[in-house]
Design an enzyme around this catalytic site. Sequence first.
Site, short mmCIF file in Angstrom:
data_model
loop_
_atom_site.label_atom_id
_atom_site.label_comp_id
_atom_site.label_asym_id
_atom_site.label_seq_id
_atom_site.Cartn_x
_atom_site.Cartn_y
_atom_site.Cartn_z
CB CYS A 114 19.56 89.84 50.94
SG CYS A 114 18.22 88.85 51.56
CG ASP B 194 14.54 96.80 49.61
OD1 ASP B 194 13.36 96.01 50.57
OD2 ASP B 194 16.37 96.47 50.29
CG HIS C 67 16.11 92.91 48.73
ND1 HIS C 67 16.33 93.65 49.88
CD2 HIS C 67 15.84 91.66 48.95
CE1 HIS C 67 17.40 92.59 50.52
NE2 HIS C 67 17.21 91.61 50.47
#
Length: 224
Positions: free
Chosen positions: A113, A161, A193
């Site tokens: 991330c 995502d 994600h």
Amino acid sequence: MGEMVKYSANGGQSEGYLAVPDTLDRSPCIIVIQEWWGLVPHIKDVADRFAREGYLALAPDLYHGRSTTEPDEANKLMLDMKRDEATRDLDGAVDYLRLNAMSSGKIGVVGFCLGGGLALLAACRNTHIAACIDFYGVLPGGQPECSKLEAPVLGLFGERDAWMPPDAVQQLERELREMGKTVETVVYRDAGHAFFNDTGDSFDNDAAEDAWRRSLEWFGRYLR
């Protein structure tokens, strides 16, 4: 398996979680970069997993003692983080591992991330980094300038995502290839994600297992 250590950075000291492999040989090293939550147990566990595979792994605490489990607070922590200070923290982490008596001198970086974006940024500005893995990287302020990138990059993303959709992944890969960089990307079907985080709602076991296998192969190829 690991412990918190201090290292020099930003004209002072920073902290990180160091996981040490069970080997008498000098080991290749990996910097493990946090998600927007901070240096939470999941990231420490990832460092431990790399240590069990024979790597000296350091997870820097880029929020300097702060962490959260609340998305709104995590977003605030991420946006409050100063990008230039974070990169200097990572430079300090590279130097700590490079000069460590247990280190072989080969250093890779992996992030998730926010950490994925920072992993790519670190690889673009620090030539001591020999390999980079970007798990669904998101970086406030946009992607880094990659013309000086030397490290090969593996990008691991989820098809669902919304932060880094497949068309953005394709654009990143295309731009890196046009600059002559070594890059490989994988987009996992139906994964979202943070599919690698086994403490979260988006965890995808099949994607995570394959991504871990690819990560070990990537670092094995370029760090050993």
